[in-house]
Write an enzyme that holds these catalytic residues in place. Structure first.
Site, PDB file in Angstrom:
ATOM      1  N   SER A  15       0.851  -1.196   0.000  1.00 25.89           N
ATOM      2  CA  SER A  15       0.000   0.000   0.000  1.00 25.89           C
ATOM      3  C   SER A  15       0.878   1.234   0.000  1.00 25.89           C
ATOM      4  O   SER A  15       2.051   1.188   0.365  1.00 25.89           O
ATOM      5  CB  SER A  15      -0.917   0.006   1.209  1.00 25.89           C
ATOM      6  OG  SER A  15      -0.176   0.425   2.340  1.00 25.89           O
ATOM      7  N   LYS A  16       0.255   2.320  -0.413  1.00 27.87           N
ATOM      8  CA  LYS A  16       0.987   3.580  -0.547  1.00 27.87           C
ATOM      9  C   LYS A  16       1.659   4.005   0.743  1.00 27.87           C
ATOM     10  O   LYS A  16       2.628   4.714   0.738  1.00 27.87           O
ATOM     11  CB  LYS A  16       0.001   4.675  -0.955  1.00 27.87           C
ATOM     12  CG  LYS A  16      -0.258   4.716  -2.434  1.00 27.87           C
ATOM     13  CD  LYS A  16      -1.002   5.976  -2.775  1.00 27.87           C
ATOM     14  CE  LYS A  16      -2.325   5.582  -3.324  1.00 27.87           C
ATOM     15  NZ  LYS A  16      -3.354   6.495  -3.435  1.00 27.87           N
ATOM     16  N   ARG A  17       1.092   3.564   1.861  1.00 20.91           N
ATOM     17  CA  ARG A  17       1.642   4.018   3.134  1.00 20.91           C
ATOM     18  C   ARG A  17       3.067   3.538   3.344  1.00 20.91           C
ATOM     19  O   ARG A  17       3.858   4.194   4.010  1.00 20.91           O
ATOM     20  CB  ARG A  17       0.757   3.546   4.283  1.00 20.91           C
ATOM     21  CG  ARG A  17      -0.262   4.599   4.609  1.00 20.91           C
ATOM     22  CD  ARG A  17      -1.091   4.261   5.815  1.00 20.91           C
ATOM     23  NE  ARG A  17      -0.349   3.834   6.966  1.00 20.91           N
ATOM     24  CZ  ARG A  17      -0.854   3.015   7.894  1.00 20.91           C
ATOM     25  NH1 ARG A  17      -2.055   2.543   7.755  1.00 20.91           N
ATOM     26  NH2 ARG A  17      -0.150   2.684   8.945  1.00 20.91           N
ATOM     27  N   PHE A  18       3.384   2.361   2.834  1.00 24.35           N
ATOM     28  CA  PHE A  18       4.702   1.792   3.098  1.00 24.35           C
ATOM     29  C   PHE A  18       5.635   1.774   1.896  1.00 24.35           C
ATOM     30  O   PHE A  18       6.828   1.663   2.035  1.00 24.35           O
ATOM     31  CB  PHE A  18       4.543   0.370   3.654  1.00 24.35           C
ATOM     32  CG  PHE A  18       3.716   0.331   4.884  1.00 24.35           C
ATOM     33  CD1 PHE A  18       4.223   0.844   6.070  1.00 24.35           C
ATOM     34  CD2 PHE A  18       2.432  -0.150   4.865  1.00 24.35           C
ATOM     35  CE1 PHE A  18       3.455   0.851   7.217  1.00 24.35           C
ATOM     36  CE2 PHE A  18       1.650  -0.154   6.007  1.00 24.35           C
ATOM     37  CZ  PHE A  18       2.165   0.350   7.194  1.00 24.35           C
ATOM     38  N   THR A  73       3.887   3.072  -4.554  1.00 26.17           N
ATOM     39  CA  THR A  73       3.196   2.120  -5.422  1.00 26.17           C
ATOM     40  C   THR A  73       3.039   2.643  -6.847  1.00 26.17           C
ATOM     41  O   THR A  73       2.666   1.903  -7.739  1.00 26.17           O
ATOM     42  CB  THR A  73       1.791   1.788  -4.875  1.00 26.17           C
ATOM     43  OG1 THR A  73       1.097   3.015  -4.692  1.00 26.17           O
ATOM     44  CG2 THR A  73       1.873   1.037  -3.571  1.00 26.17           C
TER      45      THR A  73
END
Ligand code: GLU
Length: 487
Positions: free
Chosen positions: A261-264, A267
């Site tokens: 996911s974009k958080r980690f 992407t």
């Protein structure tokens, strides 16, 4: 009567497609799907088709389509055909767009309606909710009740809401090249919505028509589409279409095995371009997300990948996105380029930062700084000080075992010595000679530390000799003199 065996595409020419929806930034996972399709097509001498799946008029945007095209162009994944009559080389035509093919979908929707394989559904959202609640209170799985299935004439005063496909209560079985035999119980599905109306088909319908008309032999796509496959197969059967060979490629997970996911993770593919990764390194990295060659080689160029690619070696278990591996691969791919080639690639990044210098300077700069950088962006960040000296605190010039007075004295001596060499003899050898003299009676840090800081403004940098070699006499002298003056 037992069902007829589906028509297969096994003996047809290899034709694959990449079918992105332009509803958001181009995802790394989508790029990997494109790559697997492309590698398979190129390995087999087949065709690779790009089809923009923009049936969702609300969420599809031109800018995302542009990003898909730019992303594929950046990676060098060229497609083979398209509807535009642009003769010429690959990638200059197309892509197909579902929004331009409405008439085709309409024809087949009508065919299903005529054959009573599909029907208009008049149930409103409220009615559907009520039906679902009633079913779940009886402990039944949530699916469409079939309320409108057998309606022969439109009920008075009611508007059709959607078109539904009559899903037979049967087991759907197919052989996935990666996952083996897959069986779904279609009885759990309920009658599926395949279009909002004749002009507005939904994904699971349009995809079936296109895969047939485009004579797609293999559908290679992400595992997240696995549950769509039985729905598509049933529509194919109702229309007497071919059943392509399926290959569902594994999910991509973060290093901690959570869903990407974009958080980690970044992407969006284009973030990697902005960070200055080499397209060939990214291709190499993406290829290894779920696939590996016969031996344990990991650094592979595009042509080697084409030669080696085989769907049989795509794994079914999830692939893990490891940024360190990407960095390593990028460094390995950078090693295959000359200073000149890297200089050429990094020029736009320099220009974007308003850093300018002549070609010879940039090339020399690349030669001393390149080994420290994971990508071109880092190269610029780490090596910016060659172009503009950053502001630094004068106290940084003082080595931990020295004093400001001593640092000033050393920098003064350095200034005098540097002045003595003329530009044409300003070589690393000559400079090494000066340093050897100055350090003969002192600890090396007393001299090298202030020199490094004076030249770079940094605690860590390439060798001061290399820096001076790149900067040349005038600029080196200017920096050392200026440093001495601040103390
Ligand atoms: N349009 C779908 C997506 O972007 C892909 C469909 C397919 O490959 O069948 O996820």
């Amino acid at each position: 009567m037992p069902p007829k065996a589906p028509k297969t595409t096994k003996d047809r020419p290899i034709r694959v497609r990449m079918a992105p929806s332009p509803t958001g930034p181009l995802h790394v996972g989508t790029a990997r799907t494109a790559l697997f399709n492309w590698l398979f097509a190129r390995n087999q001498g087949g065709a690779f088709i790009l089809r923009i799946e923009d049936t969702d008029k609300v969420r599809s945007e031109k800018k995302y389509e542009d990003e898909i095209l730019a992303g594929l162009a950046w990676l060098g994944l060229d497609w083979d055909e398209g509807p535009l009559p642009m003769v010429g080389s690959r990638g200059t035509h197309g892509p197909y767009r579902q929004s331009e093919r409405t008439e085709l979908y309409k024809k087949y929707l009508q065919e299903l309606l005529d054959k009573h394989e599909a029907y208009y559904c008049y149930c409103t959202k409220e009615e559907l909710d009520a039906q679902r609640d009633a079913m779940s209170s009886q402990g039944l799985p949530p699916k469409y009740s079939g309320h409108c299935r057998n309606i022969t004439a439109p009920p008075a005063g009611r508007k059709p809401q959607v078109i539904r496909f009559k899903v037979p209560e049967t087991a759907v079985e197919f052989k996935d090249l990666i996952r083996g035999k897959v069986v779904f119980d279609a009885a759990l599905l309920g009658d599926q919505v395949i279009a909002k109306d004749l002009d507005t088909p939904l994904y699971n319908f349009a995809v079936v028509v296109d895969d047939e008309l485009m004579e797609i032999s293999h559908v290679i796509r992400g595992e997240d589409h696995l549950a769509n496959t039985p729905k598509q197969i049933l529509v194919q059967r109702a229309l007497g279409f071919h059943e392509p060979v399926y290959a569902h490629i594994p999910l991509i997970l973060n290093a901690d095995r959570s869903k990407m996911s974009k958080r980690f993770t970044d992407t969006a593919l284009m973030q990697y371009r902005e960070k200055g990764y080499l397209p060939d390194a990214l291709i190499n990295f993406l290829a290894l997300l779920g696939w590996h060659p016969k031996d344990d080689r990991e650094v592979l160029g595009k042509n080697q990948l084409i030669k080696e690619f085989d769907l049989a070696r795509v794994q079914a278990s999830p692939a893990v996105f490891n940024e360190e591996k990407l960095n390593w691969l990028n460094r390995e791919h950078m090693k295959t380029l000359s200073d000149k080639e890297i200089a050429k690639m990094v020029l736009p990044l320099l220009a974007a930062e308003n850093l300018h210098a002549d070609e010879a300077f940039v090339e020399k700069w690349v030669s001393v700084e390149r080994s420290r950088a994971n990508n071109l962006r880092e190269l610029v960040d780490l090596g910016k000080f060659f172009f503009v000296l950053p502001h630094y605190e004068p106290s940084l010039l003082v080595w931990k075992e020295s004093t400001p007075e001593e640092a000033k004295k050393v920098l003064g001596e350095l200034t005098e010595e540097l002045k003595k060499i003329d530009q044409k003899n300003f070589t690393k050898e000559a400079l090494a000679g000066i340093l050897a003299d100055l350090t003969s009676e002192r600890k090396r840090g007393v001299v090298l530390w202030p020199l490094r800081v004076a030249l770079s403004g940094l605690r860590a940098s390439p060798d001061p000799l290399d820096i001076m070699d790149v900067l040349g006499k005038e600029e080196s002298l200017r920096r050392v003199t200026a440093a001495a003056d601040t103390l």
